[in-house]
Design a protein around this motif. Structure first.
Motif: not given
Length: 149
Positions: A135-149
């Motif tokens: 939320t600091d404006g630098r747009r650093v991100e981590k991608k996750l895939t979350v699943a319940a199967l």
């Protein structure tokens, strides 16, 4: 006397400029802003939750769907996302979770004040893509895939 005073002031001025130019002055930053450089997922495989690395530096978190989540009792099938913002002394360490809000089978739990906690509630079997963004404006991100199967 007037001429001597003016000459003395000029001499002190020139000497101070020369001294500062030669020795320099140490600059001190009072409001230093340290930006977020990386977001790391801390979830680990344990019990029913399986954590693996996926393509494109994505983390896959999967659990078995047992019962629909109950938002008031905080029970049922759910996954708590645990992330860490690096560096540890970053000025703004807040994160937000960006996901498909149109999916009726998944919901992110929020406090009464609207703060996202990272708790994913599953009402049915589902797979959802989540971006954890700084939320600091630098747009650093981590991608996750979350699943319940």
């Amino acid at each position: 006397m007037r001429k001597a005073t003016t000459m003395l002031i000029a001499l002190v001025f020139v000497a101070s400029v020369a001294a500062i130019s030669f020795f320099g002055m140490r600059m001190k930053v009072y409001n230093e802003v340290i930006p977020v450089s990386e977001i790391v997922c801390l979830n680990e495989t344990s019990g029913d939750i399986k954590v693996t690395d996926g393509p494109d530096n994505r983390t896959v978190i999967q659990t078995k769907f047992t019962t629909p989540a109950d938002k008031t009792a905080l029970s049922g099938t759910m996954i708590q996302l645990m992330v860490r913002v690096l560096p540890d002394n970053a000025t703004t360490k807040g994160v937000r979770y960006v996901y498909d809000t149109e999916n009726p089978n998944v919901e992110f739990y929020e406090t009464e004040s609207g703060e996202q906690t990272g708790l994913v509630l599953f009402y049915n079997k589902a797979v959802i893509e989540v971006k954890v963004m700084s939320t600091d404006g630098r747009r650093v991100e981590k991608k996750l895939t979350v699943a319940a199967l």
